[in-house]
Each structure stands twice: as C-alpha cells, then as structure tokens.
Design a protein around this motif. Structure first.
Motif, PDB file in Angstrom:
ATOM      1  N   ALA A   1      36.153  72.657 -32.588  1.00 50.47           N
ATOM      2  CA  ALA A   1      36.344  71.341 -31.972  1.00 50.47           C
ATOM      3  C   ALA A   1      37.803  70.911 -32.042  1.00 50.47           C
ATOM      4  N   ASP A   2      38.215  70.149 -31.035  1.00 51.36           N
ATOM      5  CA  ASP A   2      39.554  69.572 -31.036  1.00 51.36           C
ATOM      6  C   ASP A   2      39.599  68.273 -31.829  1.00 51.36           C
ATOM      7  N   LEU A   3      38.440  67.598 -31.919  1.00 55.23           N
ATOM      8  CA  LEU A   3      38.352  66.321 -32.609  1.00 55.23           C
ATOM      9  C   LEU A   3      37.167  66.332 -33.557  1.00 55.23           C
TER      10      LEU A   3
ATOM     11  N   ALA B   1      30.808  63.369 -35.420  1.00 52.20           N
ATOM     12  CA  ALA B   1      31.012  63.746 -34.023  1.00 52.20           C
ATOM     13  C   ALA B   1      32.099  64.803 -33.925  1.00 52.20           C
ATOM     14  N   ARG B   2      31.841  65.784 -33.078  1.00 52.70           N
ATOM     15  CA  ARG B   2      32.846  66.793 -32.761  1.00 52.70           C
ATOM     16  C   ARG B   2      33.144  66.706 -31.270  1.00 52.70           C
ATOM     17  N   GLY B   3      34.416  66.779 -30.911  1.00 54.75           N
ATOM     18  CA  GLY B   3      34.791  66.638 -29.515  1.00 54.75           C
ATOM     19  C   GLY B   3      35.698  67.753 -29.050  1.00 54.75           C
ATOM     20  N   TRP B   4      35.592  68.062 -27.770  1.00 59.91           N
ATOM     21  CA  TRP B   4      36.408  69.082 -27.128  1.00 59.91           C
ATOM     22  C   TRP B   4      37.110  68.446 -25.931  1.00 59.91           C
TER      23      TRP B   4
ATOM     24  N   VAL C   1      36.300  63.990 -22.736  1.00 56.47           N
ATOM     25  CA  VAL C   1      35.917  64.550 -24.032  1.00 56.47           C
ATOM     26  C   VAL C   1      34.458  64.974 -23.953  1.00 56.47           C
ATOM     27  N   HIS C   2      34.190  66.229 -24.236  1.00 55.36           N
ATOM     28  CA  HIS C   2      32.822  66.703 -24.420  1.00 55.36           C
ATOM     29  C   HIS C   2      32.517  66.573 -25.911  1.00 55.36           C
ATOM     30  N   PHE C   3      31.303  66.152 -26.238  1.00 53.25           N
ATOM     31  CA  PHE C   3      31.044  65.889 -27.649  1.00 53.25           C
ATOM     32  C   PHE C   3      29.601  66.174 -28.045  1.00 53.25           C
TER      33      PHE C   3
ATOM     34  N   ALA D   1      32.314  62.135 -22.088  1.00 55.03           N
ATOM     35  CA  ALA D   1      32.885  60.815 -21.844  1.00 55.03           C
ATOM     36  C   ALA D   1      34.230  60.980 -21.154  1.00 55.03           C
ATOM     37  N   GLN D   2      34.407  60.303 -20.053  1.00 56.18           N
ATOM     38  CA  GLN D   2      35.686  60.325 -19.350  1.00 56.18           C
ATOM     39  C   GLN D   2      36.287  58.930 -19.390  1.00 56.18           C
ATOM     40  N   PHE D   3      37.553  58.878 -19.764  1.00 59.52           N
ATOM     41  CA  PHE D   3      38.279  57.606 -19.865  1.00 59.52           C
ATOM     42  C   PHE D   3      39.455  57.600 -18.929  1.00 59.52           C
TER      43      PHE D   3
END
Length: 283
Positions: free
Chosen positions: A160-162, A245-248, A260-262, A277-279
């Motif tokens: 994961a990136d996050l 939570a892990r995010g990519w 972010v895919h999570f 989630a797209q911001f």
C-alpha cells in the motif's frame, strides 16, 4: 412514492428491473449538515465542516437524504427486509450541495442481478447534485436466470502507498442514526441479536464516509472535494472499533484530481473492500 408494485408471489426478482420508486423532495438545514459531519468523524477544529460561518457540505451527506429509496423498495416487498443487507454503495457527485435548502430526487431499480442463491437489487437515486446507487443483497431471491453481474473485487497484493488508522466512537452509531436511518439494529441490542449480530453495529454508510476524511487528507485534498466514491461492505463494524485502512494511489490521477483505491479492516477482518475515492485537488 412508487408508481406501482410488482407481485413478488408471481414475478421473479428480475421483474423489478426498471421499476420506478417515484420522486421525493426533502429539506435540510445547516444544523443537519453539521450533525452529519460530527457523526462521521469530523473534529470540532474542522471549522469548515462544523461551523456555520465557513460551512462546506460533505458530499456523502446526500446519502442520508436519499435513504428513502432503498427503504421504499423493501417496503414494497421486493425482498425480505429481515435478511437483505446493504452490499455496496456508489456515489457520483455532480455539483456541491448547498448548506441548506431542498433536494428533489427520483429513484428507480436500475438493475437486478442473479447471484444464484440471492439477487442483488441496484437502487439508483438521481438529483441535480448527485447520482447514488445502493446494491442490496437479497438471499432467496436469485435463480431467475438473469445476468450475474460483476464479481466481488479481489484483494490487492501490492504494498500500500498509504496506511491509516481510523478510530470509531462508542456512540457513533447512536449519533449517525439521528440523520434518518433509524433501523433498530444500530441501537437496540435485542434487535441486533435478531439480525444475527452480537451487539448494535455501525451503519455501513457511516463507516464508508468516516474513512473518506483521512483518505482525503492523505491525498492532499479536502473531503468536501470528493467527486466519486464506491465500496463494498464485507463485514460489520462495531462502535469503538479501530479501523485500519490501506490505500493505493496513482494510475487514475487527472490534471485536477487524484484517486485512492482502498481496503479497510476491523480487528483483522475485512470491513470494506473494493474501495475507490476520487477527489478534486486544486492548487
């Protein structure tokens, strides 16, 4: 209101596809917007989410105003409301919500998918501000020969990136239900046991919205700048649970946005899967 009913005793679940759930206009004010932000985890220091002089509306607030539509389908008898569960949620944001006013929405059953032993009803709610889709998993309503639809998302295997930690509050479900979803299983221990749960549990939409706040911060965005959101509810979350939570990130970023895919776990079990989630990110 619905334009009519389908006789479940004579029609298979697929007959509900395309069924109109009618139109509804709801009113809200800044107090509702602030209460919602607090219920999904905003802090008292997040002044643009909780102070009327600077207020911005979290886009997921729209889902509390549109909850009438999936509830209406259940009341029409499309499925057994005691066994059906909220499988997944999608939200497309068209315009920022005003801090107060009225929302006029139309709703319909967009699709019904045949999963064999169950059916999945996609309830679509549309307004000038958003398009939202509830996917409702209904045991015992499958086997009508329809399309199976998409399969469940596969877990990501890359690092994961996050990595984020989200603490839920012990009173969070009790607070969130004041926004309109007052199903007893989220507050009454006996109702929760009747639904097969050991104790009252969080609303899936509350969990999903709560995760978007730290995801936005990690992506360098404001949570009110959410433009798309989706996620599958894999297992219940209980008030007081710690969420991991892990995010990519990467792969879908545009000139003025980031995606972010999570995935989210609670006590080691997957709670949310296939999250996206797209911001909108502006300089």
């Amino acid at each position: 209101m619905s334009t009519g009913t389908v006789d479940v005793g004579e029609q298979n679940a697929g007959a509900w596809a395309g069924h109109s759930l009618g139109e509804r206009t709801v009113a809200y004010d800044e107090r509702d917007v602030i209460l919602y932000a607090l219920a999904v985890g905003a802090a008292a220091t997040d002044l643009d989410l909780v102070f009327e002089e600077r207020l911005r509306v979290l886009p997921t607030f729209a889902l509390t105003q549109a909850q009438w539509a999936p509830d209406a389908l259940g009341s029409l008898g499309a499925f057994d409301i005691t066994t059906a569960v909220h499988g997944s949620q999608r939200l497309l944001v068209r315009e920022p919500l005003p801090v107060s006013g009225e929302l006029t929405m139309t709703a319909r059953v967009a699709d019904v998918w045949d999963k064999g032993s169950a059916a999945v009803f996609d309830v679509e709610v549309e307004s000038a501000y958003f398009l939202a889709t509830w996917s409702l998993f209904a045991p015992g309503r499958g086997g009508f020969g329809g399309d199976r639809g998409a399969s469940r998302p596969k877990p990501r295997e890359t690092p994961a990136d996050l990595e984020l930690e989200v603490r839920t509050a012990s009173n969070q479900a009790a607070l969130y239900r004041l926004l309109g979803d007052r199903h007893h299983m989220h507050i009454d221990p006996e109702a929760a046991k009747a639904a097969g749960m050991p104790r009252p549990f969080m609303h899936g939409l509350c969990t999903l919205a709560a995760v978007t706040l730290p995801l936005a911060a990690a992506a360098g965005a404001h949570p009110a700048d959410l433009v798309e959101l989706e996620g599958r509810f894999a297992s219940p979350v209980f008030p007081g649970d710690r969420l991991d939570a892990r995010g990519w990130t990467g792969g879908e970023a545009g000139q003025d946005g980031t995606t972010v895919h999570f995935e989210v776990t609670a006590d080691g079990r997957t709670a949310l899967s296939g999250g996206r989630a797209q911001f909108r990110v502006t300089a």
